[in-house]
Design an enzyme around this catalytic site. Structure first.
Site, PDB file in Angstrom:
ATOM      1  N   HIS A 196       2.856  33.105 -21.169  1.00 34.44           N
ATOM      2  CA  HIS A 196       3.988  32.942 -22.086  1.00 34.44           C
ATOM      3  C   HIS A 196       4.070  31.507 -22.618  1.00 34.44           C
ATOM      4  O   HIS A 196       4.082  31.278 -23.832  1.00 34.44           O
ATOM      5  CB  HIS A 196       5.285  33.310 -21.348  1.00 34.44           C
ATOM      6  CG  HIS A 196       6.525  33.181 -22.171  1.00 34.44           C
ATOM      7  ND1 HIS A 196       7.138  34.261 -22.776  1.00 34.44           N
ATOM      8  CD2 HIS A 196       7.274  32.105 -22.505  1.00 34.44           C
ATOM      9  CE1 HIS A 196       8.203  33.843 -23.440  1.00 34.44           C
ATOM     10  NE2 HIS A 196       8.319  32.531 -23.289  1.00 34.44           N
ATOM     11  N   GLU A 197       4.099  30.542 -21.706  1.00 36.15           N
ATOM     12  CA  GLU A 197       4.207  29.146 -22.134  1.00 36.15           C
ATOM     13  C   GLU A 197       2.941  28.730 -22.895  1.00 36.15           C
ATOM     14  O   GLU A 197       3.012  27.946 -23.834  1.00 36.15           O
ATOM     15  CB  GLU A 197       4.463  28.209 -20.944  1.00 36.15           C
ATOM     16  CG  GLU A 197       5.753  28.513 -20.149  1.00 36.15           C
ATOM     17  CD  GLU A 197       7.019  28.583 -20.997  1.00 36.15           C
ATOM     18  OE1 GLU A 197       7.098  27.900 -22.040  1.00 36.15           O
ATOM     19  OE2 GLU A 197       7.928  29.356 -20.614  1.00 36.15           O
TER      20      GLU A 197
HETATM   21 CO    CO Z   1       9.802  31.452 -24.424  1.00 37.43          CO
END
Ligand code: CO
Length: 513
Positions: A271-272
């Protein structure tokens, strides 16, 4: 030099002056980000009070630099300049919008809000720990009153909440989001109920002991595979994973590791990483300018969720990566087939905590917060009634009983920090990601087989070309139309969800619809 050439020369000097001022503001702004990064990763705890003061001072300086009359004068002159090219003109328009918005805030208000929010965030932490809403109530009350004042300061049409939404997702409106979240309620919430009637998948092997160092190394490998540039970034540990950038050549990510559940590290990493790829793909030439900046939180989240869910929770991704993972954690996974693993990482189950929710029920958590924030801004619900209001909505949309405020209305930091209007961008981002990914599949014919062989560069190149490089050249809606041929359309997400989860939960398509 004729008159026209002379005018162009003067104006291009003015544009250079404007760029110079914007770079200086950005330098201060990114120095604040560096202090935040340090605070969240390695700062000793006793440093907190002075650090808050330092950040406050720099925030004041950057605000003063930005609302300076000199910049205002330049912007107004350049805004009428027909010799600017399209990208330059867009920068002036966008900066002027930001400038006029920032100018609306009286200094007194900014200071009051910042003190109130710092205090209420501090109290919220304690109230959550103690599971005591009454401790927090008056502080939240003050924050909400200030945010309602802020709606008036900024001005709005139709609904005060529109002013709050615009701070995070420029152009987003209650009228449109009401339609979007009605679709979520009618289609997605119903679909999740149908899944709930099916046999649940087994996922206990995900909660066994997973060695800290091996998890860390695996996460780094995943980031490398995504072509996250480690010469222009690095990863650290923090309590809550986040991405921060100081410029496109220095974009950092954090993750967290739970030794009894490797899912937290894995998907926060992806995600990051998705957020970071967006930032690394912004134009270095346009540093400090709108076209060197991300469009909105929703578009930012579309990038993180595209990688996290459409790539990272997809079957093909684990065709590429499961043998490696299985090799690392042989003791937990040697008897688990790829199919079983894939089902486990996509388990759908209504739960209490937003950040732990699966990719479908997640949007019910956002729907609830959207309805509450809207009601708070309109004055339709009072802060003292929030716990009860919250719990009744969790019963209605997720069919769960909330046993404590800690696991209920006190779970998120956002409201204590004055972040009203932020939550909807999580759902908007997910829905954009489904639409963008469907388009990427259409335009990259071999995408599925590329992902299965761990070849992710063509997808990244596509995102760079279609989305990252433009910065704020287009609005979120304009970009969506430009890339996919239509505005945000929730149906892309529903199509994705129905296809994927009908297979996982053995629902016939006609049952699913
Ligand atoms: Co986010």
């Amino acid at each position: 030099m004729n008159q026209y050439q002379q005018k162009v020369k003067i104006m291009s000097n003015k544009f250079e002056q404007y760029k110079g001022l914007m770079k200086r503001v950005a330098d201060v702004h990114h120095t604040i980000a560096l202090l935040h990064w340090d605070q969240e990763t390695i700062m000793p705890s006793k440093g907190a009070a002075f650090r808050a003061q330092q950040i406050g001072t720099l925030a004041g300086i950057s605000h003063e630099m930005f609302v300076d009359e000199k910049l205002g004068g330049l912007l107004n002159e350049l805004n009428n300049d027909s010799s600017l090219n399209e990208r330059e003109a867009k920068n002036i328009q966008e900066t002027l919008k930001d400038y006029e918005k920032k100018k609306k805030y009286p200094t007194e208000f900014v200071e009051k809000l910042s003190v109130t929010v710092a205090e209420s965030t501090h109290v919220w932490e304690k109230a959550r720990e103690a599971d005591d809403f009454s401790m927090f109530e008056l502080h939240l009350q003050k924050v909400i009153e200030l945010k309602r004042q802020e709606c008036d300061i900024l001005g709005y049409e139709e609904h005060p909440y529109n002013a709050m939404l615009d701070n995070f997702e420029p152009g987003a409106k209650v009228a449109d989001l009401d339609v979007l979240f009605t679709d979520v309620r009618k289609q997605l919430v119903d679909f999740v109920k149908k899944i709930g009637q099916k046999a649940q998948v087994e996922d206990s092997f995900l909660k066994k002991h997973y060695d800290h160092q091996k998890q860390w190394d695996f996460g780094i490998d995943l980031l490398k595979q995504m072509h996250y540039d480690f010469d222009a970034g690095l990863q650290e540990l923090s309590a809550h994973p986040f991405t921060t950038n100081f410029n496109p050549c220095d974009v950092r990510v954090t993750t967290r590791i739970n030794e009894n559940d490797f899912t937290s590290m894995t998907w926060s990493c992806i995600h990051e990483g998705g957020h970071a790829l967006y930032e690394q793909g912004l134009s270095t030439d346009d540093y400090g300018l709108p076209t060197g900046d991300a469009i909105s939180l929703g578009v930012h989240e579309s990038q993180s969720r595209l990688w996290e869910n459409h790539v990272g929770r997809g079957y093909g991704y684990w065709v590429a990566n499961y043998p490696h993972l299985q090799g690392l954690f042989d003791e937990n996974l040697s008897n688990v087939s790829l199919d079983e693993f894939y089902k486990a990482i996509n388990l759908v189950k209504p739960s209490l905590i937003r950040v732990e929710a699966d990719e479908l029920t997640y949007h019910s958590h956002i729907l609830i917060r959207y309805e509450i924030e809207k009601a708070l801004m309109a004055g339709d619900v009072e802060v003292k009634d929030l716990p009860e209001y919250w719990n009744s909505k969790y019963k209605e949309y997720l069919d769960v009983d909330v046993p404590s405020n800690k696991e209920g209305v006190l779970q998120d930091i956002h409201w204590s920090s004055g972040l009203i209007g932020y939550f909807p961008t999580y759902s908007i981002g997910s829905f954009y990601s489904a639409q963008y990914f469907a388009k990427a599949k259409e335009e990259i014919p071999d995408l599925t087989s590329q992902i299965e062989s761990g070849e992710l560069k063509p997808l990244l190149d596509w995102l760079r070309d279609k989305i990252h490089q433009h910065g704020r050249m287009y609005s979120a809606e304009e970009l969506c139309v430009k890339v996919t041929g239509e505005k945000l359309n929730f149906q892309h997400f529903m199509d994705y969800a129905e296809k994927k989860y009908s297979e996982i939960y053995d629902l016939k398509m006609e049952e699913a619809l």
